[in-house]
Design an enzyme around this catalytic site. Structure first.
Site, mmCIF file in Angstrom:
data_model
loop_
_atom_site.group_PDB
_atom_site.id
_atom_site.type_symbol
_atom_site.label_atom_id
_atom_site.label_comp_id
_atom_site.label_asym_id
_atom_site.label_seq_id
_atom_site.Cartn_x
_atom_site.Cartn_y
_atom_site.Cartn_z
ATOM 1 N N ARG A 240 37.859 -33.696 17.733
ATOM 2 C CA ARG A 240 37.866 -33.114 19.071
ATOM 3 C C ARG A 240 38.954 -33.798 19.871
ATOM 4 N NH1 ARG A 240 35.558 -29.303 18.031
ATOM 5 N NH2 ARG A 240 33.677 -28.385 18.869
ATOM 6 N N GLU A 269 43.177 -29.373 25.717
ATOM 7 C CA GLU A 269 43.719 -28.190 25.050
ATOM 8 C C GLU A 269 43.257 -26.918 25.774
ATOM 9 O OE1 GLU A 269 41.838 -29.191 21.209
ATOM 10 O OE2 GLU A 269 40.726 -27.320 21.376
ATOM 11 N N HIS A 287 43.923 -26.029 16.920
ATOM 12 C CA HIS A 287 42.461 -26.061 16.720
ATOM 13 C C HIS A 287 42.021 -24.949 15.757
ATOM 14 C CE1 HIS A 287 38.472 -27.367 18.809
ATOM 15 N NE2 HIS A 287 38.252 -27.023 17.553
#
Ligand code: GLV
Length: 331
Positions: A240, A269, A287
């Protein structure tokens, strides 16, 4: 009988939305607009359930604005977008999508590790820029994967998948650090040795991060930890944003205090720290660790099945909390 109302907060596979329509009155978002907290609260005001993807924050403010809400099904294994304590106290069930993405995500972690250590992105940019005019002996020489030491921080299901790939497929020596030690049987199966975090950082040739994000895992890797790593080491984050201090990594990469990094997740992000965009020795992906079509479908199906099972009174399939019984929700 009236159907429960649900919000599908982001665009997902249209046939899965249709499957949900057989059970629910669905308010969906095929345009895939990112809802602000205020827009999310307004859309949730009359909803009994929600299908989220990790970009929607479920906290006390949202719960107060959604008095009928009883379940939020996240299409992700991570659920740091949930304030779990607030959901539990409010009697709201949370669910995630474990298991269905384990192998796909472990594949990606390994791919990012290889791309990083073997300088694939950097060399591809060089080629595309028309700079490849001759071969040279040290051109994009990186570091080996086979036979090297792999350090895994976070040894849940995905970490174990990466360990198996490294130990069995590439003859790597695997060391790991985790909140709790694995059973002897699992350690043997993964051929993994438990070590302290500092020992792992000092010893590993490649450090892969797979820990869930919690306040205590915030900045697991910052300047002090980077300083412990070998100057030849690589760092991979598929966990993460926020597990890594992105600015500190950008500085370490620029100053060649570590050799390279592969990052799939970022603080803030989809914004990416500009310092990371300006250094060559980093592989950056948006991601996508669980992004294969079969796995993203399995994740969406599991989130949908959680909603269906819950409202049919069968209980959530993959709960992340045990809501306080009797915490009154309207409807
Ligand atoms: C993706 O990041 C997930 O948590 O599933």
């Amino acid at each position: 009988m009236t159907k429960p109302r649900i919000l599908v907060a982001r665009a997902i596979f249209p046939d899965i939305v249709e499957r949900l329509r057989a059970h629910f009155e669905v308010d969906d978002n095929p345009e895939d607009t990112i809802l602000t907290p205020a827009q999310l609260a307004a859309r949730m005001a009359d909803k009994d359930g929600a299908f989220t993807t990790g970009s929607e924050r479920i906290d006390a403010n949202l719960l107060a604005a959604a008095p009928r809400l009883k379940i939020v099904a996240n299409m992700a294994v991570g659920y740091n977008n949930f304030d779990v304590d607030a959901m539990t106290a409010a009697g709201v069930q949370g669910t995630n999508t474990p298991d269905v993405l384990t192998e796909t995500t472990a594949d990606f972690g390994f791919a990012l590790l290889m791309a990083t250590a073997r300088r694939m992105a950097e060399s591809e940019h060089f080629l595309r820029a028309g700079k490849w005019t001759k071969w040279s002996y040290d051109m994009f020489a990186g570091s080996d994967i086979h036979g090297s030491t792999l350090g895994i921080i976070g040894m849940g299901r995905i970490g174990q998948g990466i360990a198996r790939r490294g130990a069995h497929g590439f003859g790597m020596k695997v060391i790991y650090h985790n909140r709790s030690r694995l059973s002897a049987a699992l350690e043997a199966e993964c051929k993994a040795t438990y070590v302290g975090k500092e020992a792992l950082l000092r010893t590993a040739d490649h450090v892969v991060l797979v820990v869930p994000y919690t306040p205590s895992s915030h900045h697991t890797i910052g300047a002090a930890e980077l300083a412990l790593m070998k100057p030849t080491a690589t760092l991979v984050n598929i966990a993460r944003g926020g597990i890594v201090h992105d600015e500190a990594v950008a500085v370490a990469l620029r100053e060649r205090r570590i050799a390279a990094a592969g990052l799939d997740v970022f603080e803030g992000e989809p914004q990416v720290h500009p310092g990371l965009l300006n250094v060559p020795n980093v592989v950056l992906t948006p991601h996508i660790a669980s992004a294969t079509v079969p796995t993203r479908r399995a994740m969406a199906d599991l989130a949908a099945d959680n909603l269906i099972a819950f409202f049919e009174g069968r209980g959530a399939l993959t709960p992340v909390n045990t809501p306080v019984a009797g915490a009154a929700r309207a409807g």
